[in-house]
Design an enzyme around this catalytic site. Structure first.
Site, PDB file in Angstrom:
ATOM      1  N   LEU A 185       0.900  -1.054   0.054  1.00  0.00           N
ATOM      2  CA  LEU A 185       0.023   0.178  -0.062  1.00  0.00           C
ATOM      3  C   LEU A 185       0.896   1.353   0.086  1.00  0.00           C
ATOM      4  CD1 LEU A 185      -2.773  -0.956   2.555  1.00  0.00           C
ATOM      5  CD2 LEU A 185      -2.931  -1.027   0.217  1.00  0.00           C
ATOM      6  N   ASP A 186       0.237   2.148  -0.719  1.00  0.00           N
ATOM      7  CA  ASP A 186       1.268   3.617  -0.612  1.00  0.00           C
ATOM      8  C   ASP A 186       1.539   3.966   0.708  1.00  0.00           C
ATOM      9  OD1 ASP A 186       1.267   3.467  -3.551  1.00  0.00           O
ATOM     10  OD2 ASP A 186      -0.556   4.661  -3.769  1.00  0.00           O
ATOM     11  N   LYS A 187       2.505   4.851   0.958  1.00  0.00           N
ATOM     12  CA  LYS A 187       2.669   5.492   2.377  1.00  0.00           C
ATOM     13  C   LYS A 187       1.589   5.841   3.093  1.00  0.00           C
ATOM     14  CE  LYS A 187       5.317   9.044   4.496  1.00  0.00           C
ATOM     15  NZ  LYS A 187       6.093  10.227   4.169  1.00  0.00           N
ATOM     16  N   THR A 208      -1.871   5.719   2.229  1.00  0.00           N
ATOM     17  CA  THR A 208      -2.795   4.804   2.041  1.00  0.00           C
ATOM     18  C   THR A 208      -3.202   3.955   3.167  1.00  0.00           C
ATOM     19  OG1 THR A 208      -2.963   4.903  -0.340  1.00  0.00           O
ATOM     20  CG2 THR A 208      -4.068   3.331   0.660  1.00  0.00           C
ATOM     21  N   ARG A 225      -5.197   5.864  -7.820  1.00  0.00           N
ATOM     22  CA  ARG A 225      -4.858   7.266  -7.679  1.00  0.00           C
ATOM     23  C   ARG A 225      -4.848   7.809  -9.098  1.00  0.00           C
ATOM     24  NH1 ARG A 225      -0.060   7.528  -3.974  1.00  0.00           N
ATOM     25  NH2 ARG A 225      -0.023   9.768  -4.264  1.00  0.00           N
TER      26      ARG A 225
END
Length: 309
Positions: free
Chosen positions: A139-141, A143, A242
């Site tokens: 997961l993105d930082k 998110t 995104r």
């Protein structure tokens, strides 16, 4: 792919680009990784080092691709609190908070989810590789939400296979700018590295390095000039939701990379995107495992503020 392995290939038919040909032959490597290997001098064409990813190759050419030994990261365990949604001897599913990087990288040598996992699971090192122990997806930082971790090699192979076969179900909730006319839809646009801004992803044609990316969406709640969206991933490209949301003109609120970052009156730590539900088959029992990650308080506050407008 085994480190330090040399792969020899005899070209069967002409190809307009070296990186395109190699990405088709070596599906375990992303096109961006292949381009990196070419630029680093790890590819030879007919006995000569070739650093041009755009060079055309002909039938009969002989290519040697070398995968160098990765430089090991100095991983250390750190006592970082974990919000555990599910755990047994084989898998661990966590509710990741915002501002937590999944694995160490340049600029984030520690304080990551991997450092926390090493403290929580002493037997984790080596599972799925030294640099990203136990990690099967990310997961993105900024998110938040559900992320699965493999605690054994069997579990690691099983979870990776489920993700590749698209049988693992990943559902997200996100707040976007604007409102769509339709109640639901599918975005099927390939995603690759942004041609000019290397830290960003973008919609990129397949012939130029993009990879298939499919996102299903539906409206969960209309909030005036904003919308609470339900997303389901069919593929798992970097920044997929995104990029796709921005591409259709409805970027994620709080996403300063893919939108203008207009203020909504709530101090968000990042994009308003949450990995809400994760569904997979247990690697040993084959039973269905489904977890729901509660929305973080700042996300709930955002919804309250938008509902009052």
């Amino acid at each position: 792919m085994i480190p330090n392995q040399s792969i020899s290939l005899r070209v069967e038919q002409n190809s307009s680009r070296l990186d395109s040909y190699l990405s088709q032959k070596e599906t375990d490597l992303s096109r961006s990784r292949i381009q990196q290997l070419i630029e680093q001098g790890n590819v030879q064409v007919n006995g000569q080092i070739c650093k041009s990813k755009k060079v055309a190759i002909k039938a009969g050419d002989f290519i040697v691709l070398t995968i160098p030994q990765p430089e090991p990261l100095e991983l250390r365990s750190q006592d970082i609190p974990l919000d555990i949604l599910y755990e047994d001897d084989h898998i661990l599913i966590l509710n990741k908070p915002a501002d937590l990087v999944v694995h160490p990288a340049p600029g984030h040598p520690d304080g990551t989810l991997v450092n926390a996992l090493l403290a929580h699971c002493p037997n984790l090192p080596g599972i799925g590789g030294v640099q990203r122990p136990g990690i099967v997806h990310r997961l993105d930082k900024d998110t938040t939400g559900a992320i699965a971790i493999a605690k054994t090699e069997v579990a690691h192979h099983s979870l990776q296979a489920q993700l590749k076969a698209k049988t693992a179900r990943r559902e997200y909730l996100g707040v976007v700018y604007g409102a769509t006319k339709e109640a639901r839809g599918t975005i099927n646009l390939p995603i690759g590295r942004h041609p000019k801004e290397r830290k960003k992803m973008a919609v990129v044609p397949v012939e130029k390095g993009g990879r298939e990316a499919v996102t299903h969406w539906q409206i969960k709640e209309r909030l005036g000039n904003y919308t609470l969206m339900h997303f389901q991933l069919e593929t798992g490209r970097t920044h997929q939701i995104r990029v796709h949301s921005s591409q259709i003109g409805h970027p994620i609120v709080g996403d300063f990379v893919y939108s203008s970052g207009r203020s909504v009156g709530v101090n968000l730590p990042g994009q308003a995107l949450h990995a809400w539900k994760l569904q997979l088959k247990h690697p040993l029992t084959n039973d269905l495992v489904e977890v729901v990650a509660p929305l973080p308080q700042v996300f709930l506050t955002l919804l309250q503020v938008l509902r009052r407008r």
